[in-house]
Design an enzyme around this catalytic site. Structure first.
Site, PDB file in Angstrom:
ATOM      1  N   THR B  93       0.318  -1.088   0.268  1.00  0.00           N
ATOM      2  CA  THR B  93      -0.196  -0.005   0.097  1.00  0.00           C
ATOM      3  C   THR B  93       0.820   1.324  -0.147  1.00  0.00           C
ATOM      4  O   THR B  93       1.460   1.243   1.298  1.00  0.00           O
ATOM      5  CB  THR B  93      -1.205   0.261   1.291  1.00  0.00           C
ATOM      6  OG1 THR B  93      -1.881  -1.226   1.702  1.00  0.00           O
ATOM      7  CG2 THR B  93      -1.526   1.215   1.282  1.00  0.00           C
ATOM      8  N   LYS B 169      -7.170   0.592  -2.900  1.00  0.00           N
ATOM      9  CA  LYS B 169      -6.659   0.375  -2.202  1.00  0.00           C
ATOM     10  C   LYS B 169      -7.134   1.613  -0.690  1.00  0.00           C
ATOM     11  O   LYS B 169      -7.187   0.926  -0.224  1.00  0.00           O
ATOM     12  CB  LYS B 169      -5.534  -0.382  -2.831  1.00  0.00           C
ATOM     13  CG  LYS B 169      -4.776  -0.650  -0.769  1.00  0.00           C
ATOM     14  CD  LYS B 169      -5.475  -1.816  -0.406  1.00  0.00           C
ATOM     15  CE  LYS B 169      -4.508  -1.771   0.745  1.00  0.00           C
ATOM     16  NZ  LYS B 169      -5.379  -2.506   1.923  1.00  0.00           N
ATOM     17  N   LYS B 238      -2.120   6.753   9.170  1.00  0.00           N
ATOM     18  CA  LYS B 238      -1.101   6.693   7.880  1.00  0.00           C
ATOM     19  C   LYS B 238      -1.725   6.958   6.734  1.00  0.00           C
ATOM     20  O   LYS B 238      -2.186   7.284   5.379  1.00  0.00           O
ATOM     21  CB  LYS B 238      -0.231   5.297   8.138  1.00  0.00           C
ATOM     22  CG  LYS B 238       1.157   5.812   6.720  1.00  0.00           C
ATOM     23  CD  LYS B 238       1.657   4.460   5.826  1.00  0.00           C
ATOM     24  CE  LYS B 238       0.491   3.136   5.508  1.00  0.00           C
ATOM     25  NZ  LYS B 238       1.534   1.980   5.213  1.00  0.00           N
TER      26      LYS B 238
END
Lengths: 291, 291, 291, 291
Positions: B93, B169, B238
């Site tokens: 990611t 994503k 994050k």
């Protein structure tokens, strides 16, 4: 059972029809006459005044909101006409504060008050597939259970205090609005990178978010298909307001609800109040300057 | 196929194991040696340096984030060691901005870059049940399809531009965080009226929100069970940051993501950074002064 | 002039005293008797019932909020006792919706309704230094101008429609709350880097923000001095609610007001409702885990 | 004193001119030559390369942002050319993170780093009326004090750690943006009731908010006068981003800054990035559907 039914909107009509199918005697009142006419062929008995609906074993009300419920049940004197020992099965989406007021009025009138708001749109109501959250006096609930079974696929009990059922309904609608907004923002984000919202939502609503709410609203957002409105954006604004006011009364901050309220207000200001509330999901794209 | 695999964390270990099971030759590198040792019995070949993973038909990387990926692939010179015509299947990611940078580095190196981030936690990785979103050169994707099939239950194609897979994503994780926050606020709301969060979530996650994401996180929120962390709250912060920065680069305001960021930061400030990010759902209750 | 004065709280007492000083005949009513007693020495005439305050050239009301104003002026029948042609100078901070209702009641009673809410705390009221925003029938305003001059340092006219004065008052309080929140967040930010909030606020409130509102609240935030409360946080929450509801009625989203409402609610939930509303500025530091 | 001055934008030109007026030897470098030419008549000495500005008693830099500062001071090797014992007076608005990096580079080069960002626009810079917040080694600050006195009306000391001056500057700009947003929302609110924004702002900016920041931006909002831009909206977005990232590094949630960022992004998406950032105040009215 002998049932008085007040409020034959899109939801109420389907619910009353299912009670008739289940063999109950259903006497109906509605503000406008057409909805009443449509039910006569199915065996409903028309009433001229709402107070007549309280001459029954169980009175069911399914009105639009606090204002309509106050006008029809309280201001008209209908509730005052109820027999002590009667049961009122109140199925509308009402505010927590107003339910508190209603409970007190019913206590004084000696009428059992059951809150039983529902999840499901008009097609679910017509199919007898509603999910019903219910709270009130246990004996009264036991008595109306056959009615709930006729109208819904499942009853979810929440205890004796009626307001509990209402806040769960309000919480559910808040979560729906949140899901719409989240899909809208996610759509605006991926479209900024050339991904069709529909391609992203196809993936997510078939995996992590493979739930009815996401699939239904996701398709509407992907296609920007906000008409005809199954549930108007102005009603969504009202429901988010119910969450905020219920929260305020208990000192519960709801930052997502605040964002939803602002975005729904913006939509109304931009002329989208009569669209389906899935249009909330389209605002995120418009704010980003996407077509 | 001969595969170089970089990054044997919780996710990468399961993925590499499934590639071995499928009969591929898998040579592995990881910063710490223990994870490598665990795979040797299953037939993996250990590598001493990350650049050796590029002496392969396909190099797969599954590192923690931008920083780790930059350090291991770029700063170490590993990518520079790749043969022109090689394929890099990048499954971490990563931020949209960094993927743009990576694509340019790979173009210069003559290496095909495929972005293939995954949905699913470590148990799904171990079971080969990941959902994989993929974007990159079609011929290269066709070549790695057997590998994707070995690691995932389904591959979702998103075109040729790698960043598209990454933003999908990122959008998915943003939607997960939104679902957690919405459940948390709804829980605080109903608890203000004496309804157990679990009773409300039981209803909603079996009806409108009958989706894996809601069921899993809903149970954690209902039970305030935020340890052990399957996905740390700091990682969630994050990821929400990835959504905000990806949005900013394309002028896409994301008001829900802004609320999420503030609430996650507050959680970290209150010492909850190492809890599972479902703890975000608990913040709403704490803000309302609920235990 | 012969004045009936209703409501001798901290603000009303000072205002009535200044009318007495200016030589007017002031007959006063208050729910509790002590405040009345204190004014007798200055020449006030006590009244037993609020409706007696309407036997006057001008009736002034300065009650706490909508609820108190409705109870004292409408429900008690006081307004109904007014002579046609009388003037009601309504100086409380009322909601836009309720002012609309009041205007209609006064129209029916043949009484001129002037809205004249004020900016300034009790010390300004005592010193006759209030800033008064006024809207209503011009001839009536001209007649009460000497009274406004006795109570305020300046009158700011806003036209004939009374609600306009109220929304300007509401907007001003919203801006105050926003300034408090902004100073609180800025304080939390710099404290994260070891700068005392007071050092930062000293600079900014003597330069860009050299305004009374910033200096006063800035000092309270810098010193975390939130007691005694000159204006309780719960009243601030009420006033932000007035902004939100006034905005909603005109489809005006107010995202800052939404944040303020959530943060004020959180403060109340954490037991800070009786502190001065400057405590809103302290929440930002607490959320950041600062002492 | 012999001064090297890097960066002659709108701010830097005025500052350098004031140093010349004060009798200092000022050698100047700027990316484009025109700004240099304009200062020659006032006695400035032109430089060909930025590193030459470090052959001086004091080097002053006033570049646009982190990126420009990194390019000119670090990447070009300019700082590396400095003599040990030199003083760098860094006056740009830089991020907290980058200042940390700069401090380390200067430590290694043996150069004293003073952070001295300024409050004030170009007219204030030209008039020598800036407010300067300063932090750094005390002896170095004492040495440059005459220069600060030539450029500013007042110097506000914040201790030895340079980043402290930067976060105060960042906090100040965040408070400015908050004031603009608050005035914009208040304007939209009162306009919903027929009150001109200018009438409301006239009252408030002459009473509670009688501060330079409110008067200046209030007039622009009242008149929707957002061109020419004294400070572009995109720069405002950058500065709010500095607040958010500085906050994130210390776990400080800044909900107002989050709203500001979203609204500024929306403005950029709607094509308003080159307007003065007072246009942020106009967004609230546009969201409400007001002209």
């Amino acid at each position: 059972m002998r049932i008085g039914f007040i409020g034959l909107g899109g939801m109420g009509s389907g619910m009353a029809a299912n009670l008739l199918k289940a063999g109950h005697e259903v006497r109906v009142w509605n503000r406008s006459r057409e909805a009443v006419e449509r039910l006569l062929a199915q065996g409903a008995v028309p009433l001229d005044e709402p107070h007549q609906a309280f001459a029954a074993d169980v009175t069911i009300s399914m009105l639009a909101d606090d204002v309509a419920t106050r006008a029809v049940l309280l201001d008209s004197g209908a509730l005052a006409a109820a027999q002590p020992g009667a049961i009122h099965l109140s199925m509308a989406t009402l505010s927590a504060a107003f339910v508190g007021e209603l409970v007190e009025h019913h206590r004084q009138a000696g009428v059992d008050y059951i809150a039983a708001p529902v999840f499901g749109r008009t097609d679910m109501a017509a199919a007898g597939k509603l999910n019903i959250v219910v709270a009130g006096p246990p004996a009264a609930i036991a008595k109306v259970q056959p009615l709930l079974d006729a109208m819904g696929q499942k009853t979810w009990p929440l205890g004796e205090e009626p307001v509990r059922a209402n806040v769960v309904k309000i919480a559910g609608n808040f979560m729906l609005a949140s899901a719409i907004e989240a899909m809208g923002e996610a759509s605006a984000l991926v479209q900024g990178y050339g991904v069709e919202a529909g391609d992203m939502l196809e993936i997510l609503t078939n995996t992590l978010f493979a739930a009815p709410a996401y699939k239904g609203y996701g398709a509407m957002i992907a296609e920007r298909r906000f008409e005809p409105a199954a549930f108007k954006l102005t009603l969504g604004l009202k429901d988010v307001g119910l969450a905020l006011s219920a929260g305020q009364a208990r000192n519960v901050p709801l930052p997502f609800a605040s964002v939803l309220r602002d975005n729904l207000l913006e939509a109304v200001a931009q002329g989208e109040g009569d669209l389906d509330w899935a249009a909330l999901g389209g605002r995120a794209m418009k704010r980003a300057g996407q077509a």
